[in-house]
Scaffold this motif. Structure first.
Motif, short mmCIF file in Angstrom:
data_model
loop_
_atom_site.label_atom_id
_atom_site.label_comp_id
_atom_site.label_asym_id
_atom_site.label_seq_id
_atom_site.Cartn_x
_atom_site.Cartn_y
_atom_site.Cartn_z
N UNK A 29 0.83 -0.73 0.24
CA UNK A 29 -0.08 -0.03 0.09
C UNK A 29 0.88 0.90 0.49
N UNK A 30 2.50 1.16 -0.13
CA UNK A 30 3.26 2.11 -0.02
C UNK A 30 4.10 2.48 -1.42
N UNK A 31 4.14 3.67 -1.47
CA UNK A 31 5.28 4.57 -3.09
C UNK A 31 6.12 4.02 -2.84
N UNK A 32 7.02 3.48 -3.22
CA UNK A 32 8.41 3.32 -3.76
C UNK A 32 9.17 3.53 -2.52
N UNK A 33 9.27 4.86 -2.97
CA UNK A 33 10.36 5.60 -1.93
C UNK A 33 9.93 5.20 -0.11
N UNK A 34 8.20 5.62 0.35
CA UNK A 34 8.04 4.70 1.42
C UNK A 34 8.19 3.07 1.30
N UNK A 35 8.05 2.77 0.84
CA UNK A 35 8.76 1.48 1.02
C UNK A 35 9.99 0.42 0.91
N UNK A 36 10.74 1.38 0.15
CA UNK A 36 11.66 1.04 0.65
C UNK A 36 12.52 1.41 2.53
N UNK A 37 11.75 2.62 3.31
CA UNK A 37 11.61 2.60 4.44
C UNK A 37 11.12 1.57 5.09
N UNK A 38 10.02 1.32 4.92
CA UNK A 38 10.27 -0.37 5.56
C UNK A 38 10.56 -1.62 5.60
N UNK A 39 11.26 -1.34 4.66
CA UNK A 39 11.94 -2.58 4.13
C UNK A 39 13.58 -2.36 4.65
N UNK A 40 13.86 -1.49 4.78
CA UNK A 40 15.23 -0.76 5.80
C UNK A 40 14.64 -1.22 6.47
N UNK A 41 14.11 -1.26 7.56
CA UNK A 41 13.15 -1.58 8.95
C UNK A 41 13.39 -3.17 8.88
N UNK A 42 12.79 -3.73 8.45
CA UNK A 42 13.01 -5.43 8.16
C UNK A 42 14.37 -6.09 8.25
N UNK A 43 15.08 -5.30 7.46
CA UNK A 43 16.28 -5.63 6.92
C UNK A 43 16.86 -5.50 8.02
N UNK A 44 17.07 -4.50 8.83
CA UNK A 44 17.66 -4.17 10.51
C UNK A 44 17.41 -5.47 11.18
N UNK A 45 15.84 -5.49 11.35
CA UNK A 45 15.55 -6.11 12.06
C UNK A 45 16.05 -7.80 12.38
N UNK A 46 15.95 -8.17 10.74
CA UNK A 46 15.80 -9.00 10.39
C UNK A 46 17.87 -9.34 10.92
N UNK A 47 18.78 -8.19 10.78
CA UNK A 47 20.26 -8.83 10.72
C UNK A 47 20.72 -8.28 12.69
N UNK A 48 19.94 -7.16 13.18
CA UNK A 48 20.00 -7.27 14.23
C UNK A 48 19.45 -7.60 15.08
#
Lengths: 238, 342
Positions: free
Chosen positions: A173-192
């Motif tokens: 439901x998000x535009x690409x820019x916002x989507x990337x911020x969300x994915x960054x959050x998921x990536x960070x969770x996965x990593x940390x």
């Protein structure tokens, strides 16, 4: 993933049939897959390919018609309703396309709803900080953008420190820019936190950030690819 | 533990405070109405019991053709009987100035030595009739209000065929006539049916009942089965044209002319309820029907009784006044007929 990671999920010959009156809809026609601890998997496929059905069964939200799913050796397809509730409560985090936040509670309180019933949660503030929302904690969902709301939903999902995070079209439901911020959050969770993460998407570009990409088509797994070079979420664009 | 959810709840309640307020108001008014009705019912019940007790409402009623006053002792000796009062009752056509329609008055005698022992009168205003005057009358309050009667006002009555001017000396309340209702009427008609009391001496003379009576009320000792008293009383009065005694539970039924049969039938039911009850239902009462002198069952005067005193149908009345000394047979026939038609 060089060392032998724990196999969290084992899916074998999983089938799911929906009965729509006379018509039988085969959502899953024998799916076999694994999900290992700590990995980030992207489930890729067009609409109607069975992605969500697969994720719902893995998350204990739906029951299978045939085959089996086991989580850490426990067979979910045989679990009772009570066992499934406990499984959902203690082991899985869910992120939905449309956030599902409680509108009358602030971001922090939305996370508290979960942390109050989880056995070993992280502080709601910590969870929100992980998704980059430290300064918006006291805002109500209506005062947050779509991306921020989705990040609150992610914070809520991870605040109980689940072993697995299942995300059903988190950027849908998000535009690409916002989507990337969300994915960054998921990536960070996965990593940390080392949370095994499965992300459903129909957006091919997102596949770049995964360890493995599982392609679904027409209720079957068409292909499983492993990314040799994993992109970071910020490198993605669509 | 569910702190956050509680907060959610409070916040959402606050958001719809208007509705919550309205709902609360509706619930409150519902509860208030309920409490109001309950307490009204209790207080009415209490008031009625108190009124019946303090004004010594009778437990057993009977209407008969005519019996000598000496029979009173025999009645008094019936097992369980506490107080006995013999009376003379009659229905009379009233002639009220300015009111052209037919009005029926239910006349009950007051003992010459003062206020009745049983079914005592509460004097709202004025005084009871002078035993030595035959033109003094007290009337019940609803009747007085309906016609705007004041103390000292006069109206005429056709008593045993003689036109007589009566003077109101008092306005009273009686446990026996709480709600006067005409036969067949759905609502009480305070204008066309009223309860009157006159001195025993005056009414006995007018109806040729000196040294005799045609109505008995009595109270029983607590715990006495009414059905036993009723049976014994019927035995005593049978040869004097007794119309069948009944307990206070049936008083309003027995009131309706022609309902004697029904009363008797109900009596059988009541027989099972052998305990004496002090507080009868509010508006139940009546007496066995009596046919008037004309023999027309429809003109049968009603019994002296509380709650519903049913009445004569004035339009069909062939006689303008009638003593409560109906024909036994006629009464019974009517009774059966009405009971069956019910």
């Amino acid at each position: 993933m060089n060392q032998q990671p724990e196999n969290f999920f084992q899916v074998r010959e999983l089938t799911k049939v929906y009965h729509m009156g006379e018509v039988e809809v085969h959502a899953l026609r024998g799916v076999n897959m694994e999900l290992y601890a700590g990995e980030l998997v992207v489930l890729l496929g067009p609409s109607g390919s069975g992605k969500s059905t697969l994720l719902n069964i893995m998350g204990g939200l739906d029951t299978a018609t045939g085959g089996f799913v086991s989580y850490r050796g426990k067979e979910l397809t045989q679990a009772t309703e009570k066992e499934l509730t406990e499984y959902r409560r203690f082991h899985v985090g869910f992120v939905f396309q449309f956030y599902n936040l409680i509108s009358s509670l602030t971001a922090r309180e939305n996370v508290s709803v979960v942390t109050e019933i989880a056995p070993d949660p992280m502080a709601p503030e910590k969870a929100l900080e992980l998704v980059g929302l430290s300064d918006r904690m006291n805002h109500f969902p209506a005062q947050l953008s779509g991306g921020e709301q989705q990040r609150v939903a992610i914070a809520r999902a991870i605040s109980k420190k689940p072993a697995v995070l299942l995300c059903d079209e988190p950027t849908g439901a998000l535009d690409s820019k916002t989507g990337i911020v969300v994915l960054e959050a998921l990536e960070r969770i996965n990593r940390e936190l080392g949370t095994a993460t499965a992300i459903i998407t129909h957006n091919v570009d997102i596949a770049g950030m995964a360890d493995r990409v599982i392609h679904l088509s027409n209720g079957r797994i068409a292909e499983v690819t492993t990314n040799q070079v994993k992109k970071s979420a910020s490198e993605l664009q669509w | 533990m569910v702190k956050t959810l509680n907060r959610k709840l409070l916040r959402e309640i606050w958001l719809m405070k208007g509705q919550v307020f309205a709902i609360t108001l509706v619930v409150m008014s519902g509860v208030a109405t309920f409490i109001m009705f309950i307490s009204t019912m209790h207080s009415l019940d209490f008031t009625r019991s108190k009124f019946y007790r303090e004004y010594n409402f009778a437990d057993v009623f009977v209407n008969l053709k005519r019996a000598p006053e000496s029979l009173r002792d025999k009645i008094k000796n019936i097992n369980g009987v506490n107080q006995v009062e013999t009376r003379v009752c009659a229905n009379a056509k009233l002639d009220i100035k300015g009111f052209k329609e037919s009005v029926t008055g239910r006349i009950t005698s007051i003992p010459d030595d003062g206020n009745p022992l049983i079914n005592r009168l509460y004097v709202r205003s004025g005084r009871l009739p002078d035993p030595f005057k035959d033109n003094e009358v007290v009337i019940n309050e609803t009747f007085a209000q309906a016609h705007g009667f004041k103390l000292g006002d006069q109206f005429a009555a056709v008593i045993n065929g003689k036109w007589k001017k009566l003077t109101i000396t008092g306005i009273v309340l009686s446990p026996e006539f709480i709600l006067l209702m005409k036969t067949g009427a759905m609502t009480p008609d305070f204008k066309r049916y009223g309860a009157l009391w006159m001195s025993r001496k005056a009414i006995s003379k007018a109806y040729d009942m000196e040294g005799a009576f045609n109505d008995v009320v009595l109270t029983v000792y607590p715990g006495t089965p009414l059905s036993d008293v009723v049976r014994d009383l019927d035995d005593v009065l049978g040869r004097y044209g007794g119309f069948g005694a009944y307990g206070l539970g049936l008083q309003s039924f027995a009131q309706v002319p022609g309902l004697g049969g029904l009363v008797r039938r109900r009596k059988a039911v009541h027989e099972q309820d052998r305990t004496f009850r002090h507080a009868p239902p509010f508006s139940t009462a009546s007496s066995p029907a009596q046919a008037g002198p004309g023999g027309d069952p429809q003109t049968a005067p009603t019994r002296c009784s509380s709650a519903h005193s049913s009445a004569v149908w004035p339009s069909t009345s062939t006689s303008t006044s009638s003593v409560c000394s109906p024909r036994r047979g006629g009464g019974r026939r009517t009774a059966a007929g009405v009971a069956e038609s019910l």
